[in-house]
Design a protein around this motif. Structure first.
Motif, short mmCIF file in Angstrom:
data_model
loop_
_atom_site.label_atom_id
_atom_site.label_comp_id
_atom_site.label_asym_id
_atom_site.label_seq_id
_atom_site.Cartn_x
_atom_site.Cartn_y
_atom_site.Cartn_z
N MET A 20 39.20 27.32 54.85
CA MET A 20 40.27 27.53 53.86
C MET A 20 39.75 28.40 52.71
SD MET A 20 43.38 26.66 53.58
CE MET A 20 44.46 27.25 52.31
N LYS A 21 40.54 29.36 52.32
CA LYS A 21 40.14 30.25 51.23
C LYS A 21 40.18 29.53 49.89
CE LYS A 21 40.01 34.83 52.40
NZ LYS A 21 38.74 34.81 53.01
N GLN A 22 39.15 29.78 49.08
CA GLN A 22 39.14 29.27 47.71
C GLN A 22 39.92 30.25 46.86
OE1 GLN A 22 38.27 25.99 47.76
NE2 GLN A 22 37.46 26.46 45.75
N LYS A 23 41.07 29.85 46.39
CA LYS A 23 41.91 30.76 45.61
C LYS A 23 41.31 31.03 44.23
CE LYS A 23 45.24 31.09 48.66
NZ LYS A 23 44.75 31.80 49.78
N ASP A 24 40.41 30.15 43.78
CA ASP A 24 39.91 30.32 42.42
C ASP A 24 38.49 30.88 42.38
OD1 ASP A 24 38.68 28.15 43.49
OD2 ASP A 24 39.19 26.76 41.88
N GLU A 25 37.97 31.31 43.53
CA GLU A 25 36.61 31.84 43.48
C GLU A 25 36.63 33.24 42.87
OE1 GLU A 25 35.25 33.52 47.72
OE2 GLU A 25 36.03 31.47 47.80
N LYS A 26 35.78 33.43 41.89
CA LYS A 26 35.74 34.70 41.17
C LYS A 26 34.78 35.65 41.85
CE LYS A 26 37.40 34.16 36.59
NZ LYS A 26 37.96 32.84 36.71
N THR A 27 35.18 36.91 41.93
CA THR A 27 34.29 37.95 42.45
C THR A 27 33.64 38.63 41.25
OG1 THR A 27 35.95 39.69 42.39
CG2 THR A 27 35.86 38.34 44.41
N ASN A 28 32.63 39.41 41.53
CA ASN A 28 31.96 40.17 40.49
C ASN A 28 32.95 41.09 39.78
OD1 ASN A 28 29.57 40.63 39.11
ND2 ASN A 28 29.10 42.44 40.33
N VAL A 29 33.85 41.69 40.54
CA VAL A 29 34.87 42.58 39.97
C VAL A 29 35.69 41.82 38.92
CG1 VAL A 29 36.99 43.90 40.47
CG2 VAL A 29 35.01 44.06 42.00
N MET A 30 36.12 40.60 39.26
CA MET A 30 36.92 39.79 38.33
C MET A 30 36.12 39.46 37.07
SD MET A 30 38.70 37.22 41.04
CE MET A 30 39.50 37.84 42.52
N ARG A 31 34.84 39.14 37.24
CA ARG A 31 34.00 38.83 36.08
C ARG A 31 33.87 40.05 35.15
NH1 ARG A 31 31.09 36.94 40.11
NH2 ARG A 31 30.99 34.75 40.50
N ILE A 32 33.69 41.24 35.75
CA ILE A 32 33.58 42.47 34.95
C ILE A 32 34.88 42.73 34.19
CG2 ILE A 32 33.38 45.00 35.10
CD1 ILE A 32 31.40 44.47 37.48
N LEU A 33 36.02 42.57 34.86
CA LEU A 33 37.31 42.80 34.21
C LEU A 33 37.49 41.83 33.04
CD1 LEU A 33 39.58 43.43 37.33
CD2 LEU A 33 38.71 45.13 35.71
N GLU A 34 37.10 40.57 33.23
CA GLU A 34 37.22 39.59 32.16
C GLU A 34 36.29 39.93 30.99
OE1 GLU A 34 36.72 35.72 33.97
OE2 GLU A 34 38.57 36.00 35.13
N GLN A 35 35.08 40.34 31.33
CA GLN A 35 34.09 40.70 30.31
C GLN A 35 34.60 41.87 29.47
OE1 GLN A 35 30.46 41.87 32.24
NE2 GLN A 35 29.58 42.66 30.36
N LYS A 36 35.29 42.82 30.12
CA LYS A 36 35.81 44.01 29.42
C LYS A 36 37.20 43.76 28.84
CE LYS A 36 32.41 46.75 30.83
NZ LYS A 36 31.35 47.17 29.95
N LYS A 37 37.68 42.52 28.96
CA LYS A 37 39.01 42.12 28.44
C LYS A 37 40.14 42.96 29.05
CE LYS A 37 37.26 39.57 24.74
NZ LYS A 37 36.21 38.95 25.53
N ILE A 38 40.03 43.25 30.34
CA ILE A 38 41.07 43.99 31.05
C ILE A 38 41.93 42.99 31.82
CG2 ILE A 38 41.54 45.68 32.87
CD1 ILE A 38 38.88 47.04 32.04
N PRO A 39 43.23 42.94 31.51
CA PRO A 39 44.09 41.99 32.21
C PRO A 39 44.24 42.37 33.69
CG PRO A 39 45.41 43.47 30.87
CD PRO A 39 43.96 43.81 30.59
N TYR A 40 44.18 41.37 34.55
CA TYR A 40 44.35 41.61 35.99
C TYR A 40 44.98 40.39 36.62
CZ TYR A 40 40.49 38.43 37.00
OH TYR A 40 39.71 37.32 37.11
N THR A 41 45.53 40.59 37.81
CA THR A 41 46.07 39.48 38.60
C THR A 41 45.32 39.47 39.92
OG1 THR A 41 48.23 39.90 37.62
CG2 THR A 41 48.18 38.49 39.58
N PRO A 42 44.67 38.35 40.25
CA PRO A 42 43.99 38.29 41.56
C PRO A 42 45.01 38.03 42.67
CG PRO A 42 43.66 36.24 40.37
CD PRO A 42 44.48 37.13 39.47
N HIS A 43 44.75 38.59 43.83
CA HIS A 43 45.58 38.35 45.02
C HIS A 43 44.63 38.06 46.17
CE1 HIS A 43 49.37 39.82 43.26
NE2 HIS A 43 48.60 40.66 42.61
N PHE A 44 44.98 37.03 46.96
CA PHE A 44 44.14 36.66 48.10
C PHE A 44 44.96 36.75 49.37
CE2 PHE A 44 42.44 34.65 44.35
CZ PHE A 44 41.08 34.89 44.47
N TYR A 45 44.32 37.12 50.45
CA TYR A 45 45.01 37.20 51.73
C TYR A 45 44.07 36.70 52.81
CZ TYR A 45 42.31 41.53 52.10
OH TYR A 45 41.28 42.44 52.11
#
Length: 166
Positions: A1-26
């Motif tokens: 089962m996919k972990q919907k809340d697992e953060k990728t490095n990309v997500m961490r970088i976006l958060e660090q740079k305060k760039i709003p994003y929406t994660p999508h999983f498939y």
């Protein structure tokens, strides 16, 4: 089962740079048959407009420099236009076996955000036509949706006409 809340490095970088994003999983379906088919599969799996979903292509110029190109998943990179966009005589796509050692990512999960080095990056000019666009979140099965202007600024990318015209 996919972990919907697992953060990728990309997500961490976006958060660090305060760039709003929406994660999508498939759900991943056995991997990339061909990049075009795979990208279209991802767009369909997420109910996205294929023109808004960008795939990452890594190329090497005649000078041996590495370049990153972002094109809509249904399109193909025009190598002549791509070379011209970065001032190279010619470019060729990096072999699949080299993708990981060059970028730190695997094929199908390559993102312009968070590569080992910041390579010159070119997005197809249509990226500016949308309020948000989708790119790989740095692993197969995950994407991030974010505003193109923030993405271009973060990757220090430029835009150009780099796809084949049908």
């Amino acid at each position: 089962m996919k972990q919907k809340d697992e953060k990728t490095n990309v997500m961490r970088i976006l958060e660090q740079k305060k760039i709003p994003y929406t994660p999508h999983f498939y759900e991943e379906s056995g991997g990339p048959e061909g990049d075009r088919e795979y990208g279209l599969h991802v767009a369909q799996a997420l109910g996205q407009d294929a023109r808004q979903v960008f795939k990452t292509l890594v190329a090497r110029g005649a000078s041996k420099s590495i370049y990153v190109y972002e094109v809509p998943v249904a399109e193909n990179l025009d190598l002549k236009k791509a070379a011209k966009a970065v001032g190279e005589k010619s470019i060729e796509l990096v072999h699949v076996a080299e993708i990981n050692s060059v970028t730190g990512y695997i094929r199908g999960g390559c993102s312009p955000v968070g590569m080992k080095k910041q390579f010159p990056t070119v997005f197809h000019q249509t990226v500016l036509e949308f309020e948000t666009v989708y790119i790989s979140a740095g692993k197969i099965g995950a994407q991030v949706e974010l505003p193109p202007d923030a993405l271009l600024q973060l990757t220090r990318a430029k835009t150009a006409d780099i796809i084949f015209e049908g």
